[in-house]
Every structure is written in structure tokens, then in C-alpha cells.
Design an enzyme around this catalytic site. Structure first.
Site, mmCIF file in Angstrom:
data_model
loop_
_atom_site.group_PDB
_atom_site.id
_atom_site.type_symbol
_atom_site.label_atom_id
_atom_site.label_comp_id
_atom_site.label_asym_id
_atom_site.label_seq_id
_atom_site.Cartn_x
_atom_site.Cartn_y
_atom_site.Cartn_z
ATOM 1 N N GLY A 97 1.976 3.067 2.301
ATOM 2 C CA GLY A 97 3.012 3.074 3.345
ATOM 3 C C GLY A 97 4.285 2.426 2.807
ATOM 4 O O GLY A 97 5.393 2.974 2.915
ATOM 5 N N HIS A 98 4.126 1.257 2.183
ATOM 6 C CA HIS A 98 5.273 0.591 1.559
ATOM 7 C C HIS A 98 5.831 1.466 0.423
ATOM 8 O O HIS A 98 7.040 1.591 0.254
ATOM 9 C CB HIS A 98 4.865 -0.757 0.975
ATOM 10 C CG HIS A 98 4.291 -1.729 1.963
ATOM 11 N ND1 HIS A 98 2.959 -2.052 1.992
ATOM 12 C CD2 HIS A 98 4.871 -2.449 2.950
ATOM 13 C CE1 HIS A 98 2.741 -2.943 2.945
ATOM 14 N NE2 HIS A 98 3.890 -3.207 3.554
ATOM 15 N N SER A 145 -2.382 -0.239 6.648
ATOM 16 C CA SER A 145 -1.912 -1.565 7.039
ATOM 17 C C SER A 145 -2.519 -2.581 6.086
ATOM 18 O O SER A 145 -3.662 -2.420 5.633
ATOM 19 C CB SER A 145 -2.370 -1.876 8.469
ATOM 20 O OG SER A 145 -2.288 -3.265 8.713
ATOM 21 N N HIS A 151 0.863 -1.188 0.000
ATOM 22 C CA HIS A 151 0.000 0.000 0.000
ATOM 23 C C HIS A 151 0.898 1.237 0.000
ATOM 24 O O HIS A 151 2.128 1.123 -0.136
ATOM 25 C CB HIS A 151 -0.943 -0.033 1.206
ATOM 26 C CG HIS A 151 -0.269 -0.292 2.511
ATOM 27 N ND1 HIS A 151 0.647 0.564 3.063
ATOM 28 C CD2 HIS A 151 -0.348 -1.350 3.378
ATOM 29 C CE1 HIS A 151 1.075 0.088 4.206
ATOM 30 N NE2 HIS A 151 0.500 -1.099 4.427
ATOM 31 N N ARG A 189 -3.656 -5.223 6.861
ATOM 32 C CA ARG A 189 -4.778 -5.875 7.541
ATOM 33 C C ARG A 189 -6.071 -5.056 7.483
ATOM 34 O O ARG A 189 -7.140 -5.570 7.819
ATOM 35 C CB ARG A 189 -4.416 -6.146 8.998
ATOM 36 C CG ARG A 189 -3.333 -7.210 9.129
ATOM 37 C CD ARG A 189 -3.074 -7.583 10.575
ATOM 38 N NE ARG A 189 -2.332 -8.820 10.673
ATOM 39 C CZ ARG A 189 -0.997 -8.905 10.718
ATOM 40 N NH1 ARG A 189 -0.266 -7.819 10.654
ATOM 41 N NH2 ARG A 189 -0.420 -10.077 10.816
HETATM 42 P P1 AMP Z 1 4.862 -5.321 6.380
HETATM 43 O O1 AMP Z 1 4.643 -5.665 4.950
HETATM 44 O O2 AMP Z 1 3.599 -5.057 7.139
HETATM 45 O O3 AMP Z 1 5.790 -6.277 7.074
HETATM 46 O O4 AMP Z 1 5.630 -3.924 6.381
HETATM 47 C C1 AMP Z 1 6.814 -3.738 5.654
HETATM 48 C C2 AMP Z 1 7.399 -2.412 6.031
HETATM 49 O O5 AMP Z 1 6.465 -1.371 5.726
HETATM 50 C C3 AMP Z 1 7.686 -2.298 7.532
HETATM 51 O O6 AMP Z 1 8.910 -1.614 7.721
HETATM 52 C C4 AMP Z 1 6.517 -1.496 8.044
HETATM 53 O O7 AMP Z 1 6.803 -0.765 9.209
HETATM 54 C C5 AMP Z 1 6.275 -0.569 6.856
HETATM 55 N N1 AMP Z 1 4.913 -0.037 6.898
HETATM 56 C C6 AMP Z 1 3.761 -0.724 7.060
HETATM 57 N N2 AMP Z 1 2.709 0.114 7.116
HETATM 58 C C7 AMP Z 1 3.215 1.370 6.993
HETATM 59 C C8 AMP Z 1 2.632 2.680 6.971
HETATM 60 N N3 AMP Z 1 1.316 2.863 7.099
HETATM 61 N N4 AMP Z 1 3.450 3.731 6.830
HETATM 62 C C9 AMP Z 1 4.811 3.558 6.707
HETATM 63 N N5 AMP Z 1 5.402 2.358 6.705
HETATM 64 C C10 AMP Z 1 4.629 1.278 6.846
#
Ligand code: AMP
Length: 307
Positions: free
Chosen positions: A36-37, A185, A34, A187
Site C-alpha cells: 500500500g505504501h 495494513s 507494505h 497491523r
Molecule cells: P501509515 O503508515 O499506516 O500511517 O500509512 C501511511 C500512508 O499509507 C497513509 O496515507 C495511508 O492511508 C496509506 N496506506 C496504508 N495502507 C494502505 C493501503 N492498503 N493502500 C493504500 N494506501 C495505504
């Protein structure tokens, strides 16, 4: 963009570039990408010559009661996003390649993992620490980027990199949010419309706590009460924790000093949501450009290569 699936090809690709003094940026993810990534991938692209994004839903960081098989895996969408943002490699190792027969080593960062997410999810951080270290070994990045959204995870990785001299610079970037404040997220897609409507109360509670600190309140009990009351507006939400902590040790504070991190986790039905805010006392600049966790390998405070 290359799609690499074997650990051997990943390391060969990186070693080739390292030999030519190319800087390698790395964003580890579990996919279902998303914005954030996307912000991490963009920040890495700006700072490094070559960019690797990994997509691996790591089984060892899920507990038996958490549904690993339900984790979203929209691989075509994820690859398209990586391509759009200029990734050079999408690294998609298989679980069998990551954890071959006989695999037995795990890493512990016991103090930072003791509370909050670590208490709620007992094996989670051992799984995270181990997989991140393995991915660093395979990708051999100069700079790796993480989201502040997972504050405890980012703190733990900083510790790990420093304790084990992993030689990777770590940059932590701010949480990307929906318009109503909900932290993005993977989720969130599981929330029903009614659940989605009340989910922003978590970030609202953290902001209410932040507001109290900024207006001079240092009484942690009062701040935590306000945060609770904000979330309790929706009876369907169960609070796991809402705490005012030291931003380095993550231990609970009894009085707010110069800096604090507000950490929160709630449950709405079966969905767990986490969020946090880093707060500095009025008069001091808040680090809202992301905060640097570990300077190493010739990168400056914002993760740019020093000349
Ligand atoms: P994940 O795929 O949930 O393991 O997240 C991969 C990376 O993206 C991790 O470093 C998370 O902290 C970061 N991440 C997830 N959600 C966000 C967000 N809303 N804003 C910034 N970084 C994020």
C-alpha cells in the site's frame, strides 16, 4: 538515498531544491511499509523530480490504551523498500526532535473528526493533523500522497490544507488489498491464522453494500443490515461501525443519493481493522484511479505537474 534525521537538515535539503524549481513529492508513513505504501511511493516518483518518504511513529496519535511500543518498526526493511522505489530521502525524525520540551500547539478539524475513527480514538485526529502539518513545514513538498485506506484521515487533511492555505497539492490513491480483499495494513501482522482467515469479511461486507447500491437500493438501513450480516458470519468479530455516509462531510446518509462512502471498522480480539469503499450510482463512472482531494500548485487532477 539519503537518511535524514534532523528537521533542520530536512528543510535545508528541500529549500535547496525548491530554489532550483525541483518539484518535491512526499509520502508520510509510520513505517512497517507494505505494498500500500509502495503504491504511494511509486505514484509520487512518477509525478515529482525529488521524493521524500518519512517514517515516524507519531506518539500523539495513539491513545494511552493503544500500544505505541508494540507498533512494528522494521527499519532496515523500510529503508530497503524506499531505496528500491527510488526515494531520494528517507526522513526519520526522532520523537524528541518532533516534540521538544515546551511543545504545546495542536490542530483540530472538529466536524470531520467527530465521528467514526474520531469517536473511537478521541485524540487521534488532533495528533494526525498536527504531525502532518509539522511534516509539511519540514519537508516543504509540492505534492503529498495519502491512501484512501484511511478515508477519514485523507478528508481531514484536504480540509486542513485548504483551511490553512498550506499550499501542498494532495493526491489520494486507491487502497491496495491482499488477494482475498483484506486491505493491507501494518497491523495485519498481528492477526493469528484464525483471525487472518475471517478478516476479509470486512471488505466483503463493504462490497455487499456496494452491490446493493449498484443494483438500485437506496435504503441505507437495509444496506447496513446486509453489511452487518456479512460480518456476523464470524462470531469472533465485533463490529465498531458499518455506515453509509456522505463522501464529503462523512455524515451518515438516510437515503443514498449520487455518491456514498461505505465506512467500516471491526475488532478481532485486540486488533482493530478499518476499510472503506467509495460508490457512485450506476451509470456514473466510479473513480477507481484514486480521487483528487485538493488541486493546488499547478498539479492536474491525477497529480501531474501542469505544463
Ligand atoms: P501509515 O503508515 O499506516 O500511517 O500509512 C501511511 C500512508 O499509507 C497513509 O496515507 C495511508 O492511508 C496509506 N496506506 C496504508 N495502507 C494502505 C493501503 N492498503 N493502500 C493504500 N494506501 C495505504
Amino acid at each position: 538515498m539519503k537518511i535524514i534525521r534532523t528537521t533542520r537538515s530536512m528543510t535545508a535539503w528541500s529549500e535547496g531544491l525548491r530554489g532550483e524549481s525541483v518539484t518535491i513529492g512526499f509520502v508520510p508513513t509510520m513505517g512497517a511499509l507494505h505494498d500500500g505504501h509502495r503504491s504511494l511511493i511509486r505514484a509520487a516518483r512518477l509525478r515529482c523530480d525529488a521524493l521524500v518518504v518519512s517514517i515516524f511513529v507519531n506518539p500523539t496519535q495513539f491513545s494511552p490504551t493503544e500500544d505505541l511500543s508494540r507498533y512494528p518498526r522494521p527499519i532496515a526493511h523500510d529503508r530497503a523498500l524506499c531505496r528500491e522505489e527510488g526515494a531520494d530521502v528517507c526522513f526519520e525524525p526522532t520523537a524528541a526532535a518532533m516534540y521538544p520540551e515546551g511543545f504545546q500547539t495542536t490542530l483540530a478539524v472538529p466536524l470531520l473528526a467527530r465521528r467514526w475513527e474520531g469517536a473511537a480514538r478521541p485524540h487521534h485526529f488532533a495528533g494526525v493533523a498536527t504531525v502532518v502539518t509539522k511534516l509539511f513545514g519540514m519537508v516543504r513538498p509540492h505534492l503529498a500522497l495519502f491512501g484512501q485506506k484511511d478515508y477519514q484521515q485523507a478528508s481531514l487533511i484536504r480540509r486542513l490544507v485548504s483551511d490553512l492555505n498550506l499550499g501542498v497539492a494532495i493526491l489520494v490513491r486507491p487502497t491496495v488489498r491482499e488477494k482475498d480483499g483484506l486491505a493491507m495494513s501494518s497491523r495485519n501482522v498481528f492477526l493469528s491464522p484464525d483471525e487472518r482467515r475471517i478478516a476479509p469479511l470486512l471488505s466483503a461486507a463493504l462490497r455487499a453494500g456496494e452491490q446493493m447500491i449498484r443494483s438500485g437500493t437506496d435504503d441505507v438501513a437495509a444496506i447496513e443490515r446486509t453489511m452487518r450480516q456479512t460480518v456476523e458470519q464470524a462470531p469472533a468479530i465485533q463490529i465498531e461501525y458499518l455506515a453509509v455516509c456522505d463522501p464529503d462531510s462523512l455524515e451518515p446518509l438516510s437515503v443514498v443519493a449520487a455518491r456514498a462512502v461505505l465506512l467500516g471498522a471491526i475488532r478481532i480480539g485486540p486488533i482493530r481493522l478499518i476499510d472503506n469503499l467509495l460508490v457512485k450510482m450506476p451509470g456514473r463512472k466510479v473513480l477507481n484511479q484514486g480521487f483528487r482531494l485538493k488541486a493546488e500548485g499547478g498539479f492536474d487532477d491525477l497529480g501531474f505537474k501542469q505544463k
